[in-house]
Design a protein around this motif. Structure first.
Motif, PDB file in Angstrom:
ATOM      1  N   THR B  97     -13.501  -2.201  -8.082  1.00 31.85           N
ATOM      2  CA  THR B  97     -12.859  -0.944  -7.675  1.00 31.85           C
ATOM      3  C   THR B  97     -12.918   0.108  -8.768  1.00 31.85           C
ATOM      4  N   GLY B 172      -2.721  -1.259   1.877  1.00 34.07           N
ATOM      5  CA  GLY B 172      -3.971  -0.890   2.514  1.00 34.07           C
ATOM      6  C   GLY B 172      -4.756  -2.172   2.769  1.00 34.07           C
ATOM      7  N   VAL B 173      -4.475  -3.186   1.960  1.00 29.56           N
ATOM      8  CA  VAL B 173      -5.153  -4.472   2.172  1.00 29.56           C
ATOM      9  C   VAL B 173      -4.551  -5.121   3.413  1.00 29.56           C
ATOM     10  N   VAL B 182     -11.711  -8.751   0.869  1.00 27.64           N
ATOM     11  CA  VAL B 182     -11.482  -7.342   1.186  1.00 27.64           C
ATOM     12  C   VAL B 182     -12.619  -6.500   0.613  1.00 27.64           C
ATOM     13  N   ASP B 183     -13.083  -5.515   1.373  1.00 30.59           N
ATOM     14  CA  ASP B 183     -14.165  -4.679   0.842  1.00 30.59           C
ATOM     15  C   ASP B 183     -13.650  -3.793  -0.296  1.00 30.59           C
ATOM     16  N   THR B 186     -11.439  -0.489   0.439  1.00 30.33           N
ATOM     17  CA  THR B 186     -10.064  -0.764   0.840  1.00 30.33           C
ATOM     18  C   THR B 186      -9.227  -1.146  -0.374  1.00 30.33           C
ATOM     19  N   HIS B 189      -8.507   1.778  -2.655  1.00 28.84           N
ATOM     20  CA  HIS B 189      -7.467   2.567  -2.013  1.00 28.84           C
ATOM     21  C   HIS B 189      -6.092   1.937  -2.242  1.00 28.84           C
ATOM     22  N   ALA B 190      -6.014   0.652  -2.032  1.00 27.18           N
ATOM     23  CA  ALA B 190      -4.747  -0.068  -2.190  1.00 27.18           C
ATOM     24  C   ALA B 190      -4.253   0.019  -3.630  1.00 27.18           C
TER      25      ALA B 190
END
Ligand SMILES: [Zn+2]
Ligand SMILES: [Zn+2]
Lengths: 200, 200
Positions: B97, B172-173, B182-183, B186, B189-190
């Motif tokens: 991320t 968000g997850v 999880v991609d 996402t 964002h989380a």
């Protein structure tokens, strides 16, 4: 990213396995490291032993660490039937159908454009195997692809003049597919419905 | 059926890999034997080296053959942020991320029914790591499962009285999932939408 060198090498090495991409390789590596070290070490040992120890059976040319594989040395099998396939995987597939004759494994199929003629795929060894046996029928179970068909025809033309009964597995197997991906039932059907190639 | 012993052992051993059943293991074994012997031997070597050589980083507890992993020893990373995850795979996921703080890896999540309390999952080591650092925020990135939430809450209750800012990755997850599946978008964002846990 940031895996340490040994983990990175493990991930890279796992990608040699068919169907294993980067993400799967990572999952495999971390799974082994976190939860399966004894199993992973057993795998390393099994790889080394098999890759160093396994050669080809001198009779049927399938993969085996024995000079003569278990299929060739089993006295209970039918010595009158020879099934010709184009890879060791196909021996396993045909074996699943209940076939209990003998095998001969070609090294793939004829591919003139790639320079792969009869010598390259082991036709001379096939002829030698046939002349030392007492087969009443040779079943050609090469792949139902254009190349597999051509290879079967080539072999049929070679053997028919010698007075051998030569058959081809029936086209119950889907055209254009790989033999090893065919389900056992379809393949058993195709084998039972084999047709003499004498008329060709 | 009729594979020779070394091939059979190789097939059995390959099943230690996650997601690999009998048929896939056979395909892998024959692929290696027929087409990838050098790659297979490299894999054996990489397995042995990694499984013998890789331990845990003494600071963050992630998998590494180094005493202190590359993430912990990198002087360019942000020493004010500590991200707590529950497995080395999750370090990789969070790293994707763009997070560039420090990590601490728990040994899974709290699971009282299985006898896994704070000591078993490394909470004392987490506290030691925090007390030796100068973190302005601890981000709890345990899995968004019931157990992961409970573990995050436990840690928050422990750290908040010490005056630390503690946050939880935003939901968000998807609830009930595994962080490593999880991609990256996402998860990024989380992470950006993390919320302070001070109010709990
Ligand atoms: Zn043999
Ligand atoms: Zn570390």
């Amino acid at each position: 990213m940031s895996f340490s060198p040994l983990i990175r090498q493990l991930i890279d090495s796992l990608r040699v396995l068919p169907g294993v991409g980067q993400k799967t390789a990572q999952r495999m590596a971390l799974h082994l490291l976190e939860r399966e070290r004894p199993g992973g070490l057993k795998l390393a040992e099994a790889l080394e032993k098999a890759l160093h120890g396994v050669g080809y059976c001198k009779r049927c040319r399938t993969l085996s660490e024995l000079d003569e594989c278990q299929l060739c040395s089993d006295p209970r099998r039918d010595d009158s039937l020879l099934c010709v396939v184009q890879s060791p995987t196909d021996v396993w597939a045909v074996e699943q159908t209940g076939f209990r004759g003998r095998y001969f494994v070609l090294k793939g199929h004829l591919s003139p454009l790639d320079g792969l003629g009869p010598d390259a795929i082991g036709i001379p060894q096939l002829e030698a195997r046939i002349s030392e046996g007492q087969f009443s029928e040779v079943i050609l179970a090469t792949n139902p692809t254009v190349e597999g068909e051509a290879t079967a025809h080539y072999i049929a033309q070679l053997l028919l003049p010698q007075g051998l009964a030569v058959s081809r597995i029936a086209h119950g197997v889907p055209l254009g597919g790989e033999l090893e991906l065919v389900d056992g039932g379809t393949l058993a059907h195709a084998l039972a419905g084999r047709k003499s190639m004498a008329g060709h």
